[in-house]
Each structure stands twice: as C-alpha cells, then as structure tokens.
Design a protein around this motif. Structure first.
Motif, PDB file in Angstrom:
ATOM      1  N   THR A  51       0.719  -1.204  -0.104  1.00  0.00           N
ATOM      2  CA  THR A  51       0.072   0.049   0.041  1.00  0.00           C
ATOM      3  C   THR A  51       1.083   1.182  -0.180  1.00  0.00           C
ATOM      4  O   THR A  51       1.778   1.322   0.717  1.00  0.00           O
TER       5      THR A  51
ATOM      6  N   THR B 253     -18.104   1.654   6.052  1.00  0.00           N
ATOM      7  CA  THR B 253     -17.027   1.186   5.067  1.00  0.00           C
ATOM      8  C   THR B 253     -17.223  -0.194   4.570  1.00  0.00           C
ATOM      9  O   THR B 253     -16.438  -0.756   4.003  1.00  0.00           O
TER      10      THR B 253
ATOM     11  N   ARG C 142      -9.283  -2.939  10.456  1.00  0.00           N
ATOM     12  CA  ARG C 142      -8.736  -2.243   9.090  1.00  0.00           C
ATOM     13  C   ARG C 142     -10.079  -1.926   8.159  1.00  0.00           C
ATOM     14  O   ARG C 142     -10.836  -2.801   7.838  1.00  0.00           O
TER      15      ARG C 142
ATOM     16  N   ASN D 296     -11.634  -0.261   4.551  1.00  0.00           N
ATOM     17  CA  ASN D 296     -11.247   0.559   3.268  1.00  0.00           C
ATOM     18  C   ASN D 296     -12.163   1.599   3.125  1.00  0.00           C
ATOM     19  O   ASN D 296     -13.531   1.372   3.072  1.00  0.00           O
ATOM     20  N   TYR D 297     -11.907   2.965   2.734  1.00  0.00           N
ATOM     21  CA  TYR D 297     -12.815   3.857   2.430  1.00  0.00           C
ATOM     22  C   TYR D 297     -12.163   4.610   1.175  1.00  0.00           C
ATOM     23  O   TYR D 297     -11.382   5.260   1.125  1.00  0.00           O
ATOM     24  N   THR D 298     -13.457   4.828   0.461  1.00  0.00           N
ATOM     25  CA  THR D 298     -13.039   5.434  -0.819  1.00  0.00           C
ATOM     26  C   THR D 298     -13.876   7.046  -0.717  1.00  0.00           C
ATOM     27  O   THR D 298     -14.995   7.206  -0.420  1.00  0.00           O
TER      28      THR D 298
ATOM     29  N   THR E 292      -8.949   5.245  -2.853  1.00  0.00           N
ATOM     30  CA  THR E 292      -9.321   4.583  -1.811  1.00  0.00           C
ATOM     31  C   THR E 292      -8.318   4.452  -0.583  1.00  0.00           C
ATOM     32  O   THR E 292      -7.139   4.141  -0.729  1.00  0.00           O
ATOM     33  N   TYR E 293      -8.563   4.922   0.627  1.00  0.00           N
ATOM     34  CA  TYR E 293      -7.689   4.759   1.896  1.00  0.00           C
ATOM     35  C   TYR E 293      -7.781   3.717   2.641  1.00  0.00           C
ATOM     36  O   TYR E 293      -8.903   3.007   2.898  1.00  0.00           O
ATOM     37  N   GLN E 294      -6.694   3.417   3.250  1.00  0.00           N
ATOM     38  CA  GLN E 294      -6.782   2.270   4.334  1.00  0.00           C
ATOM     39  C   GLN E 294      -6.421   2.928   5.837  1.00  0.00           C
ATOM     40  O   GLN E 294      -5.784   3.549   6.057  1.00  0.00           O
TER      41      GLN E 294
ATOM     42  N   ARG F 154     -10.672  -7.338  10.084  1.00  0.00           N
ATOM     43  CA  ARG F 154     -11.381  -6.444   9.308  1.00  0.00           C
ATOM     44  C   ARG F 154     -12.784  -6.500   9.740  1.00  0.00           C
ATOM     45  O   ARG F 154     -13.779  -6.619   8.853  1.00  0.00           O
TER      46      ARG F 154
END
Length: 605
Positions: free
Chosen positions: A2, A31, A63, A65-67, A73-75, A244
């Motif tokens: 990443t 998310t 963890r 994942n967000y767009t 897309t961020y972690q 997750r």
C-alpha cells in the motif's frame, strides 16, 4: 504493497460512555467492514462484561477501506482504546501506534476527567486531533456550549468539530472525510531494518498468542525469524494478517501498517506490551522508546468459599493469566479462610473485572479480602538480620514494629470534575481521606479540583462514595506520583483473643480507632452467639483500641428446680459458672464464612 500516503492510523479517545464503541460500529458499517447481518452492537467489545457495562477493557483494532470524495481508496486503521485509568499504559501504547485521534465528547455532558487525561497523552505523541461532538440528537444536547468548552479547557480549535450522532448515523461521512483530510499519513522506510512496536497481545486457543503490531520501518512476512528486543526471545512468524474485524491473512505488513502476527508463542507473558520486534539477522540496534514494566498497584487475597474448589480456582486463574499478563498471583494460606491466592491488579476496576470473570466464566464462589496497596518499608539492623528494604503486599507479613525505620505508601494525583452543587461534599470527602488540595478552577458551570491523596484511602470505596455524593455527575481520574512516608500501623482484629489474619489491615494511625470500632461493631452483629462471652477487639501491636463483647447464650439450668431449698439452685449455678470458665479457656469460636464475606465486602462505612 500500500502507498504510505493512502494509510491513516487513528484511535478514538473519550470518557467512559461518550459513544466511542458505537462510533466504531458505525465507521465499520459505513465502510462495509461487516454486512448488516454480521453487525452486532459494540462489535469490537468481545467480552460480555464489556457489553453489559458499556466499557472497553481490551484495545481492539480494525482495518477499513474507504473511498473518499477525491476518488482515492484509503486504508484506515482504527484502534478502539480502553477509556479507564487502570489501563492507561495500554492506551499510551495504542496512541504511540497512531498519527492522529478522534476526540469524542458527549454533547450533553461535555468534557470530563478521562477525556482530558487521554487528550493530553495524545498531544504528547504529537497527534493531529479531530474533535467530534457526539449524541447531538439528545434532548439535553448543547453542541455550541460543548464546542466552547473544548476550546477553553483543552485549547483545541473546535470551530470545525463534526456534529454527529453515532447511534443515528448522523455525520459519519463527515468524520471519515475529516480523518482523510486532517490526519497525516505514516512515515517509514521499506528497506530499513525491521522495527515494529508490540501494541497488544491476547491468547487464542487455536493460534496461541496473537500479537498486534504497528510496523514503524521494514517489512514483516511469514517465515521471518524475529527477536523481541526487551523480552530477549526469538520466534518464527507463521501467520501475518489484519482484522476487518474478521481475521484476514496477508502476505506481509509494510511500514505504517497495523496488523497481527502469530509465532506459536504459548504465553502472553513473553509478548510484553511496548516491546520492539526486529529481525534476528541484520535487525535494529536500539529498541523503540516508551517501554515500561507494568506494575500491579492493588493487591487482595482470593479464596474459594468451598475449600474443595481450590484446584479449580488455580486452573481458572492460570487460564485468565494467559489472556492478561498484567494480572499476577501467588499462593497464600490463611488460618481463617484456608488456601487461596494473593493477586495483583492494575487498579480497582481491573480487580472487579477479574473477580467477575472468575465468578461468571468459571462458576466459582469467591471471598475477596480487603484490597491493599504496596508499601515500602525501610528496616533497621537487628541482632540477627542486616538493615534493608521490604516491599509489603500483604498486611499479614508486616514486620516487627521495632525494626521499622520508615514506612512509605503510594500517593496519587486525582483530578475530579463536578457540578458546583456537590463541591462542598466532595472537598469534605477528600479531606477525610487525608487529601491535600493543590488546585481548584472553574470550567463553565463545573469545578475542577486537583487533590493529592494516599492510594490506600482510595482503594476502599472512594469511587463509590464520590458517585453517590455527586449523584453520578462527578468524574474522577488519577495518576501515581510516587511514595511518601506516613504514620502507618498494622491493625489486627482479635476474636476471643485470637488474631484473625484475613481481617488485618494497614491504616493511618489517626483513623485506626474509627476503622477498628466500625469493624468490631460489624463483627459483633455477624458472629453468632456461643455459650460463653466472646470479646471482639481491634489492636495495634499490644494495645487494644476498640472492643465489643458478644454476650453468651444462657441456658436456664435452674428450670428443673421446683421449690425446695435455695442452696440447690446456687449449687447448679455454681456448676454452670465453672463450666463457662472452662469453656472460655478451651472453647473455639467458629466464625461462619458468611460473616467473613459480609465483613470484607462492606469495606468501610
């Protein structure tokens, strides 16, 4: 692999019950971390006690994942930390693994004691702090007043604070956008020698010890031979992954990432929070700063109500210890209570939780002796032994008073927040507990009082008294400030001139008499009457400071005499008198288990 610029590591800090775990739930849901069907309330709190009491005991990570609106897309690595003061060291390690924090403040209650304590810790780690005013849909919510309070008390700019309601899902998108925009990405070299911080560890019956790590530099992968720098042990990594919040295996963890590793470690004791993990070959030379040994602060004895349960208690405590390395124990025996364990805890909440878990999860009936703290005693030289220093955990091990030069007790600095109406009663409570006032300021309509208090006055029932005096409105936070000498003595309780070791305690000389009188009065009501008088005494050394007498049960031996000469009755009464004297000499007083439990549970009046 990443891109570092797309990673955000943050924790949520708040006072107890300000909506921290509910906000974590909403972020996971928003998310897509879990589907609607898999969601449960407080999804990161996995113990029943955590859900029932609405508190977080173990730090959890997830963890996401967000767009974002910018199309990237961020972690997001979220750490849900415990809010209670007992777990302050765990919180500090979790904060050290992040670059930023969400500060959650209840719109109805405003800034409270633990909000402040954790925010200052966060500021010390140079975090970017995003204020969130939660529960804005409550009828009592005053978001603008709380905004002003955050600026006045903490000194943070709250003009862009997000107004949200985690329960209703209001403002969740705004919070995610603020995280991406304001919290800086982590830094770290991929090619540098491996340095990873051990944030937390817990025991899994299938995987062994699972270790939560934050990689500072380098890469962790499966099959790597690693070394714990402070624990000085070596292990082979057999699994790398992230939560997750379900477990997901990954090929590697790179710099800036938070995840877990397993290495067939059998005991949590080997994976100490705050340790530095590096590779055996070509590893880092210096560990990361900030590590400290976790010390037990409060001690008490735990005994099974039924002596036959001792082995079961031993097994249960050993299993709990697998999951909680900060809890210590050693065997102890008591003339009154039989065999049990002397246990050490981080604080009173920790003690309460361990006790409740033993009762619930392992179905045990326990007697817990009065909690005590660790005293440091400077001993002078005697004919047979040299001078030295003794750390005293158990009042039963109190040395001969003639050998004591100085006895020191731990002190704390307590910060209490209270509405003005209850200030007088709280000041009186602190003065009664030998407190020294160091500060009193006003924040809005509430007072902030700072007191220095001896810890042994707080471990009894200070928190309960504080809550009842203030009707639950006062909040309390403390930190240890070291040891100070005090005029402390061991108070023994004697029943029928025999000392009862389980009821002995170390108290300040000024309050010994009142405490002793209270204990004697209580035991007088709890111990059943025998056929002879029983003295119940509180004593310091050879001096009795309080006494109650349990009167004898009287059998009417003259009932069978109808008329006749008075000398017949006198003869029978004389015989009874001799019998009672003999009984007092040889008779044993049996103190029922319930009397012990009641005397110990009531603590002090």
């Amino acid at each position: 692999m990443t891109d570092l610029s797309l990673i955000r590591n943050f924790s949520i800090i708040a006072h107890i019950d300000h909506g921290k775990s509910t906000l974590a739930d909403r972020l996971i849901q928003h998310t897509g971390g879990l589907t609607e069907r898999e969601m449960s309330e407080q999804v990161l709190d996995n113990m029943d006690i955590e859900k029932e009491r609405g508190i977080t005991i173990k730090a959890q990570t997830v963890r996401l994942n967000y767009t974002a609106k910018d199309g990237e897309t961020y972690q997001l690595n979220l750490m849900d930390t415990p809010g209670h003061v007992d777990f302050a060291y765990e919180v500090s390690r979790s904060l050290a693994a992040c670059e930023g924090a969400l500060l959650v403040v209840d719109a109805a209650q405003g800034v409270e004691a633990q909000t402040l304590a954790n925010v200052y810790q966060s500021i010390e780690h140079d975090h970017e702090i995003v204020p969130v005013i939660n529960k804005i849909d409550l009828p009592a919510a005053e978001p603008e007043q709380v905004r002003a309070e955050i600026e006045d008390v903490i000194g943070l700019d709250a003009s862009e604070a997000v107004l949200a309601s985690a329960k209703s899902g209001i403002g969740i998108e705004d919070i995610l956008e603020q995280i991406v925009a304001k919290i800086p990405p982590p830094k770290g070299e991929r090619d540098a020698p491996l340095k990873a911080s051990l944030v937390d560890s817990w025991y899994d019956p299938y995987l062994g010890v699972v270790i939560l790590v934050r990689v500072i530099q380098g890469v962790i992968k499966k099959g790597l031979q690693v070394k714990f720098m402070i624990g000085e042990t070596e292990h082979l990594i057999d699994r790398v992954g992230c939560m997750r919040p379900k477990i997901e295996q990954l090929p590697e963890l790179g710099p800036g990432e938070i995840g877990f590793i397993t290495a067939q470690i059998k005991e949590v004791e080997q994976a100490r929070v705050g340790d530095t993990i590096t590779t055996v070959k070509g590893g880092a030379s210096e560990p990361l700063p900030g590590y400290k040994e976790v010390q037990s602060v409060v001690f008490c004895g735990m005994f099974p109500v039924d002596a036959a349960d001792f082995e079961k208690l031993r097994e249960s405590i050993a299993k709990l210890r697998l999951n909680d390395a900060s809890f210590t124990f050693e065997t102890e025996s008591s003339a009154a209570l039989g065999f049990g364990f002397r246990c050490g805890f981080l604080g009173l909440l920790h003690l309460e939780i361990i006790q409740e878990r033993l009762t619930r999860e392992y179905d045990l009936d326990l007697i817990t002796t009065a909690p005590s703290v660790v005293y440091r005693i400077q001993l002078n030289k005697s004919k047979t032994e040299p001078a030295g220093e003794l750390m005293l955990h158990n009042p039963a091990d109190y040395p001969d008073p003639t050998r004591i030069d100085v006895i020191e007790e731990p002190w704390i600095k307590a910060v209490i927040y209270t509405p003005d109406d209850y200030l007088g009663s709280i000041l009186k409570l602190c003065q009664d507990r030998r407190g020294i006032q160091s500060d009193l300021t006003y924040v809005g309509g509430r007072a902030q009082v700072t007191y220095e208090l001896p810890l042994n006055e707080v471990v009894f029932d200070f928190y309960d008294r504080l809550k009842s005096i203030s009707r639950g409105y006062a909040s309390f936070d403390y930190e240890q400030i070291g040891l100070r000498p005090g005029d402390l003595v061991k108070m023994s309780i004697l029943v029928n001139n025999e000392p009862v070791d389980a009821l002995s305690m170390i108290v300040h000389r000024d309050v010994a008499e009142a405490r002793g009188r209270g204990m004697c009065e209580r035991l007088k009501d709890l111990i059943p009457r025998h056929l002879f008088k029983i003295p119940v005494q509180a004593a310091i050394g050879g001096k009795v400071i309080a006494r109650e007498t349990i009167s004898a049960m009287r059998k009417d031996v003259t009932a069978k005499c109808y008329g006749g000469d008075i000398s017949r009755k006198k003869k029978l009464l004389e015989k009874q008198k001799k019998g009672k004297a003999k009984m007092r000499e040889y008779g044993n007083v049996s103190i029922p288990q319930e009397a012990f439990i009641a005397a110990l549970r009531m603590g002090e009046e």
